[in-house]
Design a protein around this motif. Structure first.
Motif: not given
Length: 151
Positions: A126-140
């Motif tokens: 899973k990747k969260e998108h913030r405008g032109q940026q994206a970051a992978w989501v870590q396990a909770r």
């Protein structure tokens, strides 16, 4: 025992899926359905979308293995799992798990078991998108703790 797995980009109709799983079946006394949605993000974080990636073939086999584990633990008469991938937005349906059994307790417990395993072991990234940026989501940590209760 009816078990069906789909990994898809398209949305799904939960009512139609329940009807398909239960059609002509007089041995089902309980049907439990879980539908997961992409929840609204904290707008202060700037997250606008969630993107899921997976490896075709491997993902379906993994979901089927999770369903089979549930079928070995509980007397289920049917399991249906649909998990979406691609770019999803708040209020989009992302997953459904349907479990059917002669008895409600088995259907409820198996459904929770499957969801706990999907959240922790299914091969989706899973990747969260913030405008032109994206970051992978870590396990909770909470997802791993929920999974541990089934050990």
């Amino acid at each position: 025992m009816n078990c069906s797995i789909s990994v898809q980009t398209e949305d799904f109709d939960v009512g139609a899926e329940i009807d398909a799983l239960t059609a002509g079946r007089a041995d089902i006394g309980a049907m439990v359905s879980f539908v997961g949605y992409v929840r609204e993000f904290n707008l202060q974080d700037g997250v606008t979308a969630l993107e899921l990636e997976h490896y075709p073939g491997m993902t379906e086999r993994s979901l089927e293995a999770i369903a089979r584990r549930a079928m070995m633990r509980w007397p289920l008469t049917g399991v249906r799992i649909i998990h979406r991938y691609g770019r999803l937005h708040p209020s989009d349906r992302i997953v459904t798990v349907l479990t059917a059994s002669a008895h409600r307790q088995a259907a409820f417990e198996a459904n929770t078991f499957i969801m706990d395993y999907l959240k922790s072991e299914a091969p989706f990234w899973k990747k969260e998108h913030r405008g032109q940026q994206a970051a992978w989501v870590q396990a909770r940590k909470s997802d791993l703790q929920a999974l541990a209760r089934w050990a």
